[in-house]
Scaffold this active site. Sequence first.
Site, PDB file in Angstrom:
ATOM      1  N   LYS A 153       0.825  -1.222   0.000  1.00 24.33           N
ATOM      2  CA  LYS A 153       0.000   0.000   0.000  1.00 24.33           C
ATOM      3  C   LYS A 153       0.849   1.257   0.000  1.00 24.33           C
ATOM      4  CE  LYS A 153      -4.389  -1.780   1.324  1.00 24.33           C
ATOM      5  NZ  LYS A 153      -5.592  -1.750   2.088  1.00 24.33           N
ATOM      6  N   LYS A 203      -5.130 -10.052  -6.321  1.00 27.24           N
ATOM      7  CA  LYS A 203      -6.415 -10.275  -5.643  1.00 27.24           C
ATOM      8  C   LYS A 203      -7.443  -9.214  -6.063  1.00 27.24           C
ATOM      9  CE  LYS A 203      -6.396  -7.766  -1.335  1.00 27.24           C
ATOM     10  NZ  LYS A 203      -7.316  -7.583  -0.255  1.00 27.24           N
ATOM     11  N   LYS A 211     -10.735  -3.466  -3.652  1.00 26.32           N
ATOM     12  CA  LYS A 211     -11.559  -2.256  -3.759  1.00 26.32           C
ATOM     13  C   LYS A 211     -10.811  -1.145  -4.474  1.00 26.32           C
ATOM     14  CE  LYS A 211     -13.647  -2.716   0.840  1.00 26.32           C
ATOM     15  NZ  LYS A 211     -12.772  -2.890   1.993  1.00 26.32           N
TER      16      LYS A 211
HETATM   17  N1  AQP Z   1     -10.013 -10.674  -2.971  1.00 24.47           N
HETATM   18  C1  AQP Z   1     -10.401 -11.118  -1.796  1.00 24.47           C
HETATM   19  N2  AQP Z   1     -10.708 -12.415  -1.627  1.00 24.47           N
HETATM   20  C2  AQP Z   1     -11.119 -12.899  -0.414  1.00 24.47           C
HETATM   21  N3  AQP Z   1     -11.247 -12.119   0.686  1.00 24.47           N
HETATM   22  C3  AQP Z   1     -10.955 -10.800   0.545  1.00 24.47           C
HETATM   23  N4  AQP Z   1     -10.978  -9.774   1.401  1.00 24.47           N
HETATM   24  C4  AQP Z   1     -10.580  -8.638   0.783  1.00 24.47           C
HETATM   25  N5  AQP Z   1     -10.287  -8.902  -0.499  1.00 24.47           N
HETATM   26  C5  AQP Z   1     -10.511 -10.247  -0.675  1.00 24.47           C
HETATM   27  C6  AQP Z   1     -11.379  -9.901   2.797  1.00 24.47           C
HETATM   28  O1  AQP Z   1     -12.457  -8.998   3.022  1.00 24.47           O
HETATM   29  C7  AQP Z   1     -12.400  -8.563   4.387  1.00 24.47           C
HETATM   30  C8  AQP Z   1     -12.533  -7.083   4.425  1.00 24.47           C
HETATM   31  O2  AQP Z   1     -11.453  -6.476   3.777  1.00 24.47           O
HETATM   32  P1  AQP Z   1     -11.086  -4.989   4.131  1.00 24.47           P
HETATM   33  O3  AQP Z   1     -12.110  -4.090   3.624  1.00 24.47           O
HETATM   34  O4  AQP Z   1     -10.881  -4.848   5.567  1.00 24.47           O
HETATM   35  O5  AQP Z   1      -9.697  -4.710   3.525  1.00 24.47           O
HETATM   36  P2  AQP Z   1      -8.833  -5.206   2.343  1.00 24.47           P
HETATM   37  O6  AQP Z   1      -8.384  -6.611   2.561  1.00 24.47           O
HETATM   38  O7  AQP Z   1      -7.770  -4.215   2.254  1.00 24.47           O
HETATM   39  O8  AQP Z   1      -9.837  -5.143   1.113  1.00 24.47           O
HETATM   40  P3  AQP Z   1      -9.561  -4.766  -0.348  1.00 24.47           P
HETATM   41  O9  AQP Z   1     -10.826  -4.918  -1.061  1.00 24.47           O
HETATM   42  O10 AQP Z   1      -8.424  -5.504  -0.931  1.00 24.47           O
HETATM   43  O11 AQP Z   1      -9.203  -3.231  -0.261  1.00 24.47           O
HETATM   44  P4  AQP Z   1      -7.935  -2.476  -0.757  1.00 24.47           P
HETATM   45  O12 AQP Z   1      -8.090  -2.350  -2.212  1.00 24.47           O
HETATM   46  O13 AQP Z   1      -8.033  -1.175  -0.036  1.00 24.47           O
HETATM   47  O14 AQP Z   1      -6.729  -3.284  -0.374  1.00 24.47           O
HETATM   48  C9  AQP Z   1     -11.079  -9.078   4.972  1.00 24.47           C
HETATM   49  O15 AQP Z   1     -11.343 -10.225   5.743  1.00 24.47           O
HETATM   50  C10 AQP Z   1     -10.289  -9.440   3.757  1.00 24.47           C
HETATM   51  O16 AQP Z   1      -9.371 -10.484   4.019  1.00 24.47           O
END
Ligand code: AQP
Length: 355
Positions: free
Chosen positions: A115, A217, A220
């Site tokens: 990040k 992966k 968001k």
């Molecule tokens: N691609 C994924 N597959 C399975 N699980 C996922 N999670 C996130 N992406 C995947 C799980 O969703 C929960 C919430 O995630 P979060 O919002 O706390 O943060 P994150 O992991 O940072 O989500 P993103 O979508 O990947 O956001 P960005 O783009 O900001 O990095 C967690 O349990 C996570 O494991």
Amino acid sequence: MNTIQPRVFSGVQPTGNLHLGNYLGAIKRFVALQDDHDCIYCVVDMHSITVQMVHEDLADQTREVTAAFLAAGIDPEKHIVFNQSRVPQHAELAWIFNCVARMGWLNRMTQFKEKAGKDRENASVGLFAYPTLMAADILAYRATHVPVGDDQKQHLELTRDIAQKFNNDFSDRIAELGVGVEMMVGEEKVNGFFPLTEPLIEGPAPRVMSLRDGTKKMSKSDPSDLSRINLTDDADTIAKKIRKAKTDPAPLPSEVEGLKERPEAENLVTIFAALAETSRSAVISDFGGRQFSDFKPALAELAVEKLAPIAAEMRRISGDRAYVDGILKRGGERAEAEAEQVMKVARKIIGLLRD
Ligand code: AQP
């Protein structure tokens, strides 16, 4: 205080674009766990300001994640649903854990490296310390089980390391106050205050990959909206994204092993299996040998069938802002009462003077 009841805790950031990975990797599993566990589900708004401090729509995004929890089937009466910033004990415990965790531990966190990117000097201190706040989220409730996607594995290992170091550093005080419980650390039986939390990463789709690149992966923050299926996408958009999903030219294999080295094919089959609540081999036995031009419409139909009711319910719930705010407020009060019981003891262990 000298028992630790099994308890589930997990959180989702209100950073917009809630997607299929968040649903299959986390929210869908939150729902399944609530039947036989005591659960606390949190919209982690303080985490969401670590990358971008100014959010015009943070409050609405917090409501949207809450609506997704409720639309997916989480019961906010039986369990606790709230947003993190309502419960100041999270930040208080995070500060204590900042003093327990070592710089070297945090320096190894891959999520920070990803990040922060090349401009690490300019990343917020909050982004660096994100995992200690996450440890505090969990341990403020002495939670024993945390359902998360595979990307959070390293942060949960750090949570265990923090708990273990705290228990170890303060073992005499914990014994003196009689607030410890027996737990196993490897082969050794020790007396600790904070549990060594178990990650629950074993769902059918712990890592849903991008529709544009099967090695990344689904996320968001991916600039391409075509890379993910958002929980709020309508049927046409879902169908279009699946139609445009990257694939290789070969038909689907006739055995699951044939998905190795074919990340995009493996991802679509995994998504199908997770949505249909079946195994990948069952999907392969139906679609093995067939072209993606046959498989993709079936996947789109299934995704719409499963996601459209959730999207509709999210819209309905989001429309009633007072209802959502009421859930968060009541959930926050219940959460704070629980967290304060733990914090009272944690302060005593350390020797922070209060009443
Ligand atoms: N691609 C994924 N597959 C399975 N699980 C996922 N999670 C996130 N992406 C995947 C799980 O969703 C929960 C919430 O995630 P979060 O919002 O706390 O943060 P994150 O992991 O940072 O989500 P993103 O979508 O990947 O956001 P960005 O783009 O900001 O990095 C967690 O349990 C996570 O494991």
